[in-house]
Write a protein that holds these residues in place. Structure first.
Motif, short mmCIF file in Angstrom:
data_model
loop_
_atom_site.label_atom_id
_atom_site.label_comp_id
_atom_site.label_asym_id
_atom_site.label_seq_id
_atom_site.Cartn_x
_atom_site.Cartn_y
_atom_site.Cartn_z
N ARG A 165 48.60 31.65 36.51
CA ARG A 165 47.15 31.85 36.53
C ARG A 165 46.84 33.28 36.96
NH1 ARG A 165 44.63 27.12 35.99
NH2 ARG A 165 42.69 28.24 36.35
N LEU A 166 45.80 33.84 36.37
CA LEU A 166 45.35 35.18 36.77
C LEU A 166 44.21 35.03 37.78
CD1 LEU A 166 45.60 38.26 36.37
CD2 LEU A 166 43.72 38.06 34.72
N TYR A 167 44.43 35.56 38.98
CA TYR A 167 43.44 35.45 40.05
C TYR A 167 42.61 36.72 40.16
CZ TYR A 167 45.66 31.19 41.61
OH TYR A 167 46.14 29.91 41.66
N ASN A 177 39.28 32.58 45.29
CA ASN A 177 40.47 32.28 44.49
C ASN A 177 40.14 31.82 43.07
OD1 ASN A 177 42.33 32.84 46.68
ND2 ASN A 177 41.53 30.96 47.58
N GLU A 178 39.07 32.37 42.50
CA GLU A 178 38.77 32.14 41.08
C GLU A 178 39.97 32.57 40.24
OE1 GLU A 178 35.27 34.19 39.70
OE2 GLU A 178 35.80 33.94 37.59
N SER A 179 40.27 31.78 39.21
CA SER A 179 41.42 32.13 38.37
C SER A 179 41.23 31.61 36.96
CB SER A 179 42.71 31.55 38.97
OG SER A 179 42.65 30.13 38.93
N ASP A 220 39.06 26.19 37.67
CA ASP A 220 39.14 27.65 37.78
C ASP A 220 38.48 28.19 39.05
OD1 ASP A 220 40.40 27.71 35.32
OD2 ASP A 220 38.63 28.36 34.18
N LEU A 251 48.71 37.88 39.05
CA LEU A 251 49.23 36.76 38.29
C LEU A 251 50.14 35.95 39.20
CD1 LEU A 251 49.33 35.55 35.44
CD2 LEU A 251 51.22 37.10 34.93
N PRO A 253 43.41 42.05 40.48
CA PRO A 253 43.93 40.92 39.70
C PRO A 253 45.40 40.67 39.99
CG PRO A 253 42.83 42.54 38.27
CD PRO A 253 42.82 43.10 39.64
N TRP A 289 40.41 34.44 50.32
CA TRP A 289 41.14 34.79 49.09
C TRP A 289 42.62 35.02 49.41
CZ3 TRP A 289 39.29 35.71 43.99
CH2 TRP A 289 37.90 35.54 43.82
N ALA A 346 37.72 36.44 36.67
CA ALA A 346 38.83 36.09 35.78
C ALA A 346 38.42 34.99 34.80
CB ALA A 346 40.04 35.63 36.60
#
Ligand code: BES
Ligand code: MN
Ligand code: MN
Length: 439
Positions: free
Chosen positions: A102-104, A411-413, A405, A98, A96, A89, A108
């Motif tokens: 994108r919001l990581y 690193n999901e976002s 995403d 930004l 969280p 990550w 998210a």
């Protein structure tokens, strides 16, 4: 979305509500309480409901402005997949951040961030006295873990609803919102093969005794797809071929080859790209997800384990396909070897594109987004959708995630601008559903 609302989402994302192992009950409870508090602060009612020791469900209610309005369930899940290796990550999964629009954070996109704009839309309309439908809030905490609490709740619930909105899916692409009218089901099976009481020396016993890894390989091989990428007939039983009109509509969507190229995937068969939509939306598929056993030394392994999944196409019967998968696995086990199977099953779902709820939703999302909404199928699974369908409740499956995403991965976002887009569409959708015929 108002800044205060975003802060609230960040706080929800900070709770590590992992349901898939490595999570803690107190965090699942905290994430459920957090969601219930959002509904209560808007003036609605919300309570936690626990079914047989499962993770708590958030069950809430926001009443319509007028008597006699249709009732709409809004659904999301507060549980998340475990974050996996933390070093992968770029920013910590439960802080969280930004970056680059994108919001990581873990959750998210799947599903806290994806569902939150729908919840905010309902709460906002209720607070300002505009809400045109009765909203029942259903948020579960076992979606990622194959839990059955929400299924039991839907089954026992006598009140029902005129439709449900599920925000747990993705857009077709950044310029094309989507309603996911088809989802695959999923049989997940943990396999344990025990061939010997303990590992044996491969020189002293090899060639005379059963090897658990060999047996595992033998029982898995008949389940693999053929050179054309097709599964054996028994595993395709019940799959309903898409209509000519639906096949035609898929031609308007992004080519499947592009979807495979985007992730640098190696295709299974020569037409996997061209045939992607049909295969992913209307065919079953089998995957070996994980194998463990033996050691890199001279042993005959006593035990081997595997986790496998059979995705089910719309039309296939969950219980029948679980039985068939288990039968095929048991078929090839040599005498004396022990085979243990533990399966969970989610039923596939498919909605007619001319249902009033789907038509209303499509037009509402078109209006609010200024874009053209596509009706698509997804190869993924959202088990509760079939439970709603079985209760006679049509489901609008949507959401504003994108294919990249990286849900379930490091690193999901979620695209930051989609919080506003989604809230706008959700408001329009909720209000438009006032025109829904009441059951
Ligand atoms: N939200 C996903 C499924 C999904 C993703 C649907 C993108 C449509 C577009 C959901 O949380 C999920 O991961 N489901 C599991 C279900 C399984 C545990 C039964 C899945 O599909 O693997
Ligand atoms: Mn999800
Ligand atoms: Mn998921």
């Amino acid at each position: 979305m108002e800044p205060g609302r975003l802060e609230e989402l960040y706080d929800w994302l900070r709770i590590p509500s992992i349901s898939t192992g490595g999570g803690e009950a107190k965090d699942l409870l905290a994430a459920a309480e957090f969601a219930a508090a959002i509904v209560r602060r808007a003036g609605g009612e919300a309570e936690l409901v626990t079914v047989e020791g499962g993770n708590p469900l958030v069950i809430g209610e926001l009443r319509a402005r007028d008597e006699g309005a249709p009732t709409v369930i809004i659904y999301g899940h507060y549980d998340v997949q475990s974050p996996g290796p933390l070093e992968a990550w770029q920013s910590p999964p439960f802080e969280p951040e930004l970056r680059g629009g994108r919001l990581y954070a873990r959750g998210a996109a799947d599903d806290k961030g994806n569902f939150y704009p729908l919840l905010v839309a309902a709460c906002g309309l209720f607070e300002s006295g505009e809400l045109a439908v009765n909203v029942r809030v259903v948020i579960e905490g076992e979606e990622e873990a194959g839990g059955e609490s929400v299924a039991a709740w839907v089954k026992a619930d006598e009140r029902g609803a005129d439709c449900a909105i599920v925000f747990d899916s993705a857009m077709e692409d950044a310029n094309t919102p989507a309603i996911t009218v088809g989802l695959r089901g999923c049989v997940s099976t943990m396999i344990t093969v025990t061939a010997q009481p303990r590992d044996l020396h491969s020189g002293l016993y090899g060639g005379s005794v059963q090897n658990a890894l060999h047996v595992l390989q033998q029982i898995l091989t008949p389940l693999l797809p053929d050179a054309e990428g097709n599964l054996r007939g028994e595993l395709r039983a019940g799959a309903v071929p898409p209509s000519a009109a639906e096949l035609e509509s898929w031609q308007q969507l992004r080519p499947g080859q592009e979807i495979l190229d985007e992730v640098g995937a190696t295709p299974l068969a020569s037409n996997s790209g061209d045939d992607f939509r049909r295969r992913n939306g209307a065919e079953p598929s089998f995957e070996v997800n994980w194998i463990e056993g033996g050691a890199a030394r001279t042993v005959v392994p006593a035990q081997a384990r595997a986790y496998v999944t059979l995705r089910l196409a719309p039309g296939q019967d969950g219980a029948a396909m679980q039985a068939e998968l288990e039968r095929l696995l048991r078929n090839e086990v040599p005498p004396g070897v022990e085979l243990e199977l533990e399966s969970h099953t989610a039923t596939p779902s498919l909605f007619a594109t001319d249902l009033p709820a789907i038509k209303i939703a499509r037009e509402a999302i078109d209006r609010a987004s200024g874009m053209k909404t596509a009706l698509i199928r997804s190869g993924g699974s959202i088990p509760v959708v079939a439970d709603f369908a079985a209760a006679g409740i049509p489901v609008i499956v949507s959401g504003f995630g994108l294919a990249d995403d990286e849900i379930h991965a490091p690193n999901e976002s979620f695209t930051f601008d989609h919080f506003d887009l989604s809230e706008r569409c959700a408001r329009e959708l909720l209000q438009a559903l006032a025109a829904l015929p009441r059951g």
